[in-house]
Design a protein around this motif. Structure first.
Motif, PDB file in Angstrom:
ATOM      1  N   LEU A  54       0.813  -1.215   0.000  1.00 57.71           N
ATOM      2  CA  LEU A  54       0.000   0.000   0.000  1.00 57.71           C
ATOM      3  C   LEU A  54       0.853   1.275   0.000  1.00 57.71           C
ATOM      4  O   LEU A  54       0.316   2.368  -0.142  1.00 57.71           O
ATOM      5  CB  LEU A  54      -0.943   0.014   1.218  1.00 57.71           C
TER       6      LEU A  54
ATOM      7  N   HIS B  58       1.938   4.778  -4.341  1.00 50.48           N
ATOM      8  CA  HIS B  58       0.637   5.295  -4.751  1.00 50.48           C
ATOM      9  C   HIS B  58       0.820   6.451  -5.725  1.00 50.48           C
ATOM     10  O   HIS B  58       1.874   7.064  -5.780  1.00 50.48           O
ATOM     11  CB  HIS B  58      -0.161   5.764  -3.533  1.00 50.48           C
ATOM     12  N   ASP B  59      -0.222   6.707  -6.485  1.00 54.04           N
ATOM     13  CA  ASP B  59      -0.210   7.868  -7.375  1.00 54.04           C
ATOM     14  C   ASP B  59      -0.577   9.109  -6.566  1.00 54.04           C
ATOM     15  O   ASP B  59      -1.515   9.082  -5.763  1.00 54.04           O
ATOM     16  CB  ASP B  59      -1.212   7.685  -8.517  1.00 54.04           C
TER      17      ASP B  59
END
Length: 181
Positions: A23, A26-27
């Motif tokens: 996780l 991320h963008d």
């Protein structure tokens, strides 16, 4: 928001990422801008915040907005301060004061595509930037405060992007010519 609240939030996120490291990547939210005419540009965040830039009158602008380069310096200082606060909170350090600023030196010839007198290309990027931090923290020695700041700045994304020269891709979408042109 208190430093205790920040520390608790960081602990929660760290616990999740220890269990689910996938996780982490991320963008980020895109930074979208629109040309407003002249050298004026408006950036609009998804939350509705608008930031306008313009160039100084010497470069054809109105001189009534901040320059994109100033935003780079402000973003660098802001990101560093945020990370210092986060690290202080995580360590239980009480900050008494904290401010930062970034100075830089640039060569306008790079912006204009002009070569140096010897014919060499002049880069458009700043020649150098310095992050200045003024801080007071309770219960730490000067050496411990400097270490806190140095470690925080190592983890700070914007200063890190400048230190490691993040590759910048270029994607150009050419629109059909507008009618009447």
């Amino acid at each position: 928001m208190t430093l205790h609240h920040i520390a608790a939030a960081l602990d929660r996120v760290s616990a999740v990422l220890r269990k689910r490291p996938d996780l982490g990547p991320h963008d980020d939210a895109p930074a979208r801008v629109r040309w407003e005419g002249g050298t004026r540009v408006s950036a609009l965040h998804d939350n509705g915040l608008r930031v306008d830039t313009d160039m100084p009158s010497e470069l054809g602008g109105s001189g009534q907005g901040v320059t994109p380069g100033w935003l780079l310096r402000a973003g660098t200082a802001s990101c560093a301060v945020t990370c210092i606060v986060m690290q202080a909170a995580a360590r239980g350090v009480v900050l008494q004061s904290l401010d930062a600023w970034v100075t830089s030196r640039s060569d306008t010839r790079g912006l204009l595509g002009m070569p140096a007198p010897d014919g060499e290309a002049v880069g458009a990027a700043p020649l150098r930037m310095t992050l200045h931090v003024r801080i007071a923290a309770a219960g730490l020695t000067a050496a411990e405060v400097r270490e806190l700041v140095a470690q925080s700045c190592e983890r700070s994304p914007v200063p890190a992007a400048l230190r490691q020269a993040v590759p910048l891709g270029l994607d150009v979408e050419v629109l059909a010519e507008a009618p009447g042109r």
